[in-house]
Design a protein around this motif. Structure first.
Motif, PDB file in Angstrom:
ATOM      1  N   GLY A   8      32.361   2.509 -28.125  1.00 54.44           N
ATOM      2  CA  GLY A   8      31.098   1.995 -27.623  1.00 54.44           C
ATOM      3  C   GLY A   8      30.544   2.918 -26.552  1.00 54.44           C
ATOM      4  O   GLY A   8      31.260   3.720 -25.964  1.00 54.44           O
ATOM      5  N   LEU A   9      29.263   2.796 -26.312  1.00 53.95           N
ATOM      6  CA  LEU A   9      28.598   3.591 -25.291  1.00 53.95           C
ATOM      7  C   LEU A   9      28.155   2.670 -24.166  1.00 53.95           C
ATOM      8  O   LEU A   9      27.730   1.547 -24.411  1.00 53.95           O
ATOM      9  CB  LEU A   9      27.373   4.291 -25.881  1.00 53.95           C
ATOM     10  N   VAL A  10      28.245   3.162 -22.955  1.00 58.52           N
ATOM     11  CA  VAL A  10      27.819   2.383 -21.799  1.00 58.52           C
ATOM     12  C   VAL A  10      26.778   3.166 -21.014  1.00 58.52           C
ATOM     13  O   VAL A  10      26.787   4.393 -20.983  1.00 58.52           O
ATOM     14  CB  VAL A  10      29.000   2.008 -20.882  1.00 58.52           C
ATOM     15  N   ARG A  11      25.884   2.409 -20.385  1.00 60.86           N
ATOM     16  CA  ARG A  11      24.870   3.036 -19.530  1.00 60.86           C
ATOM     17  C   ARG A  11      25.588   3.581 -18.300  1.00 60.86           C
ATOM     18  O   ARG A  11      26.334   2.860 -17.634  1.00 60.86           O
ATOM     19  CB  ARG A  11      23.814   1.997 -19.166  1.00 60.86           C
ATOM     20  N   ILE A  12      25.366   4.839 -17.988  1.00 59.25           N
ATOM     21  CA  ILE A  12      26.070   5.480 -16.878  1.00 59.25           C
ATOM     22  C   ILE A  12      25.821   4.745 -15.567  1.00 59.25           C
ATOM     23  O   ILE A  12      26.688   4.687 -14.704  1.00 59.25           O
ATOM     24  CB  ILE A  12      25.710   6.985 -16.764  1.00 59.25           C
ATOM     25  N   ASP A  13      24.634   4.125 -15.438  1.00 57.16           N
ATOM     26  CA  ASP A  13      24.314   3.386 -14.213  1.00 57.16           C
ATOM     27  C   ASP A  13      25.224   2.172 -14.013  1.00 57.16           C
ATOM     28  O   ASP A  13      25.318   1.647 -12.910  1.00 57.16           O
ATOM     29  CB  ASP A  13      22.859   2.905 -14.248  1.00 57.16           C
ATOM     30  N   ASP A  14      25.877   1.719 -15.088  1.00 56.73           N
ATOM     31  CA  ASP A  14      26.741   0.541 -15.024  1.00 56.73           C
ATOM     32  C   ASP A  14      28.220   0.906 -14.932  1.00 56.73           C
ATOM     33  O   ASP A  14      29.082   0.069 -15.173  1.00 56.73           O
ATOM     34  CB  ASP A  14      26.505  -0.350 -16.252  1.00 56.73           C
ATOM     35  N   THR A  15      28.500   2.173 -14.615  1.00 57.33           N
ATOM     36  CA  THR A  15      29.883   2.635 -14.509  1.00 57.33           C
ATOM     37  C   THR A  15      30.076   3.334 -13.163  1.00 57.33           C
ATOM     38  O   THR A  15      29.124   3.532 -12.405  1.00 57.33           O
ATOM     39  CB  THR A  15      30.230   3.643 -15.634  1.00 57.33           C
ATOM     40  N   ASP A  16      31.302   3.759 -12.921  1.00 56.40           N
ATOM     41  CA  ASP A  16      31.600   4.569 -11.749  1.00 56.40           C
ATOM     42  C   ASP A  16      31.514   6.054 -12.067  1.00 56.40           C
ATOM     43  O   ASP A  16      31.787   6.897 -11.210  1.00 56.40           O
ATOM     44  CB  ASP A  16      33.011   4.255 -11.236  1.00 56.40           C
ATOM     45  N   TYR A  46      23.365   7.158 -21.793  1.00 53.80           N
ATOM     46  CA  TYR A  46      24.485   6.410 -22.365  1.00 53.80           C
ATOM     47  C   TYR A  46      25.629   7.379 -22.621  1.00 53.80           C
ATOM     48  O   TYR A  46      25.425   8.456 -23.180  1.00 53.80           O
ATOM     49  CB  TYR A  46      24.079   5.699 -23.660  1.00 53.80           C
ATOM     50  N   VAL A  47      26.820   6.989 -22.168  1.00 53.82           N
ATOM     51  CA  VAL A  47      27.994   7.849 -22.280  1.00 53.82           C
ATOM     52  C   VAL A  47      29.105   7.135 -23.029  1.00 53.82           C
ATOM     53  O   VAL A  47      29.148   5.907 -23.073  1.00 53.82           O
ATOM     54  CB  VAL A  47      28.522   8.266 -20.887  1.00 53.82           C
ATOM     55  N   ASP A  48      29.981   7.927 -23.625  1.00 56.48           N
ATOM     56  CA  ASP A  48      31.229   7.333 -24.101  1.00 56.48           C
ATOM     57  C   ASP A  48      32.261   7.669 -23.040  1.00 56.48           C
ATOM     58  O   ASP A  48      32.461   8.812 -22.669  1.00 56.48           O
ATOM     59  CB  ASP A  48      31.584   7.752 -25.532  1.00 56.48           C
ATOM     60  N   GLU A  49      32.821   6.619 -22.474  1.00 58.53           N
ATOM     61  CA  GLU A  49      33.741   6.776 -21.336  1.00 58.53           C
ATOM     62  C   GLU A  49      34.992   7.564 -21.669  1.00 58.53           C
ATOM     63  O   GLU A  49      35.402   8.397 -20.873  1.00 58.53           O
ATOM     64  CB  GLU A  49      34.095   5.411 -20.744  1.00 58.53           C
ATOM     65  N   PRO A  50      35.631   7.329 -22.841  1.00 58.05           N
ATOM     66  CA  PRO A  50      36.865   8.075 -23.102  1.00 58.05           C
ATOM     67  C   PRO A  50      36.671   9.595 -23.081  1.00 58.05           C
ATOM     68  O   PRO A  50      37.505  10.318 -22.553  1.00 58.05           O
ATOM     69  CB  PRO A  50      37.295   7.603 -24.490  1.00 58.05           C
ATOM     70  N   GLU A  51      35.565  10.076 -23.615  1.00 52.19           N
ATOM     71  CA  GLU A  51      35.342  11.523 -23.655  1.00 52.19           C
ATOM     72  C   GLU A  51      34.485  12.017 -22.500  1.00 52.19           C
ATOM     73  O   GLU A  51      34.294  13.223 -22.338  1.00 52.19           O
ATOM     74  CB  GLU A  51      34.724  11.923 -24.988  1.00 52.19           C
ATOM     75  N   ARG A  52      33.929  11.063 -21.728  1.00 55.44           N
ATOM     76  CA  ARG A  52      33.096  11.398 -20.576  1.00 55.44           C
ATOM     77  C   ARG A  52      31.955  12.340 -20.963  1.00 55.44           C
ATOM     78  O   ARG A  52      31.710  13.360 -20.323  1.00 55.44           O
ATOM     79  CB  ARG A  52      33.926  12.012 -19.456  1.00 55.44           C
ATOM     80  N   ARG A  53      31.267  11.959 -22.037  1.00 55.56           N
ATOM     81  CA  ARG A  53      30.154  12.754 -22.551  1.00 55.56           C
ATOM     82  C   ARG A  53      28.897  11.909 -22.669  1.00 55.56           C
ATOM     83  O   ARG A  53      28.947  10.771 -23.131  1.00 55.56           O
ATOM     84  CB  ARG A  53      30.476  13.304 -23.933  1.00 55.56           C
TER      85      ARG A  53
END
Length: 140
Positions: A8-16, A46-53
């Motif tokens: 899944g992809l998450v909005r970078i603004d909603d992550t650390d 929008y990023v994929d957290e596992p790959e940090r891309r």
């Protein structure tokens, strides 16, 4: 990553998460079509957290103070260049206007939830397909 295991992809603004270089942050930059016409502003990434891309740009256009605005997701693979606070997309404004829309209130996007359609519209290989090559975003 395999085609059977999309993330899944998450909005970078909603992550650390942060970008490695803050000067590479295109949020707030103007998105411009290949025809030179303004599309809107890059509202989020929008990023994929596992790959940090970063995988997708959320481009907002129209509306007043965010009300009534339209949002389009654009794969980073469609970005041609980034310079002088302008993100140039390799499609015309009219082509981007016809791209699938999405609900900007979503904090997470599943790759197979309309992303097949989005990547197909842009004629791009989805990031979860074996053999995909990251474009080297953000091109500064």
């Amino acid at each position: 990553m395999t085609e059977e295991e999309p993330v899944g992809l998450v909005r970078i603004d909603d992550t650390d998460l942060t970008l490695a270089r803050m000067e590479d942050d295109v949020r707030g930059d103007t998105a411009v079509g290949s025809d030179g016409e303004e599309i809107g502003k890059v509202a989020s990434l929008y990023v994929d957290e596992p790959e940090r891309r970063v995988r997708l740009l959320d481009v907002e256009s129209g509306g007043l103070l965010g009300l009534g605005a339209e949002h389009r997701l654009i794969p980073v693979d469609a970005v041609v260049s980034v310079a002088d606070r302008k993100v140039v997309i390799g499609r015309t404004r009219a082509e981007i206007a016809q791209a699938p829309g999405y609900d900007p209130t979503l904090k997470e996007i599943e790759p197979l939830d309309n992303l097949d359609e989005l990547y197909g519209y842009y004629g791009m290989t989805p990031f979860w397909v074996p053999g995909y090559r990251y474009p080297g975003y953000p091109f500064r």
